[in-house]
Design an enzyme around this catalytic site. Structure first.
Site, short mmCIF file in Angstrom:
data_model
loop_
_atom_site.label_atom_id
_atom_site.label_comp_id
_atom_site.label_asym_id
_atom_site.label_seq_id
_atom_site.Cartn_x
_atom_site.Cartn_y
_atom_site.Cartn_z
N MET A 129 0.84 -1.20 0.00
CA MET A 129 0.00 0.00 0.00
C MET A 129 0.88 1.24 0.00
O MET A 129 1.68 1.44 0.92
CB MET A 129 -0.89 0.04 1.25
CG MET A 129 -1.90 -1.07 1.36
SD MET A 129 -3.10 -0.71 2.69
CE MET A 129 -2.04 -0.70 4.11
N ASP A 130 0.75 2.06 -1.03
CA ASP A 130 1.40 3.37 -1.05
C ASP A 130 0.40 4.36 -0.49
O ASP A 130 -0.69 4.54 -1.05
CB ASP A 130 1.79 3.75 -2.48
CG ASP A 130 2.81 2.78 -3.07
OD1 ASP A 130 3.63 2.25 -2.30
OD2 ASP A 130 2.79 2.57 -4.30
N VAL A 131 0.76 5.01 0.61
CA VAL A 131 -0.21 5.78 1.38
C VAL A 131 0.23 7.23 1.51
O VAL A 131 1.40 7.53 1.76
CB VAL A 131 -0.38 5.17 2.79
CG1 VAL A 131 -1.39 5.96 3.61
CG2 VAL A 131 -0.82 3.71 2.68
N TRP A 143 -2.78 5.31 -2.68
CA TRP A 143 -2.54 5.78 -4.05
C TRP A 143 -1.86 4.67 -4.84
O TRP A 143 -1.22 3.78 -4.26
CB TRP A 143 -1.64 7.02 -4.04
CG TRP A 143 -2.29 8.26 -3.49
CD1 TRP A 143 -2.75 8.47 -2.21
CD2 TRP A 143 -2.57 9.46 -4.20
NE1 TRP A 143 -3.28 9.73 -2.09
CE2 TRP A 143 -3.19 10.36 -3.30
CE3 TRP A 143 -2.33 9.87 -5.51
CZ2 TRP A 143 -3.58 11.64 -3.67
CZ3 TRP A 143 -2.73 11.15 -5.89
CH2 TRP A 143 -3.35 12.02 -4.98
#
Length: 258
Positions: A129-131, A143
């Site tokens: 998870m790119d947060v 994102w």
């Protein structure tokens, strides 16, 4: 016995090793194969390699590059970038890679994790998870596509979805902290840690071994990932592949437990 892991994360673009700041630009820092060889000598706990352009360019994993990296690696190796199918994940594992990291494809279809886990084993499926924190708000959102596409998903809820559908590990990458080297987003990590039970690794912000110690002190058994810390040295950020010695790692973990 389970223990914290200290994990270099290498970003690959056009087969070269790069380092970004908040997912922007990308400074060339060398040959990933050479970096892997140095990390072998330093006996690192684990290695993550992410092809950061595969998904944005709509291409699949570069199996030839992955095969070369896997042939060099003498540590557990996790690869991510462009993985969208069970067949791709299976092909990567067949090359000697221990884990496959998947991001945007799981946003689009969380059940993909279930199908891949059935094929290669849950322990080999890593959800990334790119947060990023929403502007003028305390809310974080997931994102994709190198922080160009906002899914508007809550990372806490998405982490629960990933676990439900069969990922064996979750990697949380804090976009706002990427390459800044001023410490991890500990509050974000705690929010996600509180709602999941699978192993967790984090990226974004490590600027010193003290930052890693602070992370381990707060969360115990966790994967402390870092990019800039292990490819740069000194205030001028000279390119130098580095990693703490076994004695330094033991001291770091002991200090975190006191």
């Amino acid at each position: 016995m389970l223990r914290p892991r200290i994990i270099p994360c290498l970003l690959v673009r056009d087969k070269g090793l790069v380092k970004t700041v908040k997912f922007d630009a990308g400074k060339y820092v060398g040959d990933p194969i050479n970096a892997v060889r140095i990390f072998n000598e330093k006996e690192v706990d684990e290695l993550i390699v992410l092809d950061i352009d595969a998904t944005t360019q709509g291409v699949g994993p570069d199996l030839k590059m992955i095969e070369r990296l896997a042939a060099e690696c003498r540590m557990p190796f996790c690869y991510g970038g462009g993985v969208k199918t069970v067949e791709q994940a299976s092909a990567i594992i067949s090359l000697g890679v221990e884990k496959v990291a998947i991001s945007s494809a799981l946003v689009e279809e969380p059940m993909l994790a279930t199908r891949i886990a059935e094929k290669i084993g849950r322990q080999s499926v890593v959800g990334v998870m790119d947060v990023k924190k929403k502007r003028f708000s305390s809310r974080h959102e997931v994102w994709t596509h190198n922080a160009k596409t906002n899914t508007h998903l809550s990372p806490v809820e998405f982490a629960q979805t990933l676990e439900k559908h069969g990922v064996g590990e979750i990697v949380v990458n804090a976009i706002d902290h990427d390459g800044v080297m001023k410490g991890y987003d500990l509050d974000l990590i705690e929010q996600i840690r509180n709602v999941t039970t699978v192993p967790m690794s984090v990226l974004g912000g490590a600027g010193s071994l003290a930052d890693i110690s602070a992370l381990i002190r707060r969360f115990g058994i966790i994967g402390a990932g870092a990019g800039s810390l292990f490819v740069f040295k000194g205030s001028y950020k000279a390119v130098l592949i580095n990693y703490p010695t076994p004695k330094e790692r033991e001291a770091l973990v002991r200090a975190a437990r006191t």
